[in-house]
Design a protein around this motif. Structure first.
Motif, short mmCIF file in Angstrom:
data_model
loop_
_atom_site.label_atom_id
_atom_site.label_comp_id
_atom_site.label_asym_id
_atom_site.label_seq_id
_atom_site.Cartn_x
_atom_site.Cartn_y
_atom_site.Cartn_z
N MET A 165 0.83 -1.20 0.00
CA MET A 165 0.00 0.00 0.00
C MET A 165 0.87 1.25 0.00
O MET A 165 0.59 2.22 -0.73
CB MET A 165 -0.93 0.01 1.22
N THR A 166 1.93 1.25 0.80
CA THR A 166 2.81 2.40 0.86
C THR A 166 3.44 2.67 -0.51
O THR A 166 3.54 3.82 -0.95
CB THR A 166 3.91 2.19 1.91
N GLN A 167 3.84 1.61 -1.19
CA GLN A 167 4.42 1.77 -2.53
C GLN A 167 3.42 2.41 -3.49
O GLN A 167 3.75 3.34 -4.22
CB GLN A 167 4.88 0.43 -3.07
N LEU A 168 2.18 1.91 -3.49
CA LEU A 168 1.16 2.46 -4.38
C LEU A 168 0.91 3.94 -4.10
O LEU A 168 0.76 4.75 -5.01
CB LEU A 168 -0.14 1.68 -4.25
N CYS A 169 0.87 4.29 -2.81
CA CYS A 169 0.57 5.68 -2.44
C CYS A 169 1.74 6.61 -2.71
O CYS A 169 1.56 7.78 -3.06
CB CYS A 169 0.18 5.75 -0.97
N LEU A 170 2.97 6.11 -2.55
CA LEU A 170 4.15 6.96 -2.75
C LEU A 170 4.52 7.12 -4.22
O LEU A 170 5.15 8.12 -4.59
CB LEU A 170 5.35 6.40 -1.99
#
Length: 273
Positions: A165-170
């Motif tokens: 999720m962090t990768q998608l958001c960043l």
């Protein structure tokens, strides 16, 4: 997200039997969110909640896109606002997400084209999601210097690891309908151009069921992941006690014992009359 102007009317309503189709109609801006859409969709959901003739709702977009998120021309104006004013503007999106969650009728997203930024939040806020294989989902906020809103991180966390999720958001990385289906967030995957028809078919099927029981089921499913077992057991018990005393249970159990199909639609019609 989009930076172009809106069109009118912002929300289209159509009835397909017991299914209400609600469609974002800001085609020129790939269905970017507008004040008229916020107001119209919240009102339509509240009216559907009180309408016994509506069994399910399908949310989609006109012109080949679901929703491109916030209108960047409007968002750019918020830089000069006081923080409290920005918060008040943002609350319109939160009210809309809550309206989807609080509506007792099942809400099915039918996604073609882009579901980006707040459009992703709206799609994931729905109870079920039908997507075309080539639909594109993106947590696009980072690309314009913003952080997610509309419950995006809440919904993504229900089926993604924190790291993914962090990768998608960043990164604002795009993922396709096929990829989102593989992650478990899409109920049905369709060829391009078929998401609306498939969602309507799913809605017609679900709308034959017991409305009060299904409202309880929707509520239980939404709270299940965030509650301790003891609290969820209590919620289930309270709703089961109520359900056992309803006409829906009498019809459903009676039909099973009599080896016939239950007629829950007739019960809804009788209440409406």
């Amino acid at each position: 997200m989009s930076a172009t102007a809106t069109t009118e009317p912002p929300l289209l309503r159509q009835r397909h039997g017991v299914v209400l189709l609600l469609s974002n109609n800001n085609v020129a801006a790939r269905n970017a969110l507008t004040p008229g859409f916020y107001q119209g969709l919240v009102q339509a959901l509240r009216e559907a909640a009180d309408d016994a003739s509506v069994g399910a709702i399908v949310l989609t977009g006109e012109g080949g896109h679901f929703c491109a998120g916030g209108d960047l021309r409007q968002l750019a104006q918020r830089h000069a606002m006081a923080p409290q004013q920005r918060r008040e503007e943002l609350e319109r999106l939160n009210i809309l997400v809550r309206a989807i969650a609080d509506c007792p009728k099942p809400v099915i997203a039918a996604v073609e084209g882009a579901a980006a930024g707040a459009g992703l939040s709206l799609a994931l806020a729905c109870d079920m999601l039908v997507a075309a294989e080539d639909a594109v989902f993106s947590v696009a906020y980072v690309k314009v210097g913003l952080s997610p809103d509309g419950g995006a991180t809440h919904f993504l966390a229900q089926f993604l690891s924190r790291q993914r999720m962090t990768q998608l958001c960043l990164t604002g990385e795009r993922i396709s309908g096929v990829q989102l289906h593989a992650l478990g967030a899409v109920n049905a995957l369709t060829p391009p151009g078929q998401a609306r028809a498939q969602a309507l078919e799913l809605g017609q099927q679900i709308a034959q069921g017991p409305m009060q029981a299904m409202a309880d089921i929707k509520a239980l499913c939404r709270m299940a992941a965030s509650q301790p077992l003891a609290q969820q057991l209590e919620e289930e018990a309270q709703r089961m006690v109520q359900a056992q005393g309803r006409d829906e249970a009498r019809e459903g159990i009676g039909a099973f014992l009599e080896k016939r199909n239950p007629d829950f639609v007739r019960l809804r019609q009788a209440r409406r009359d």
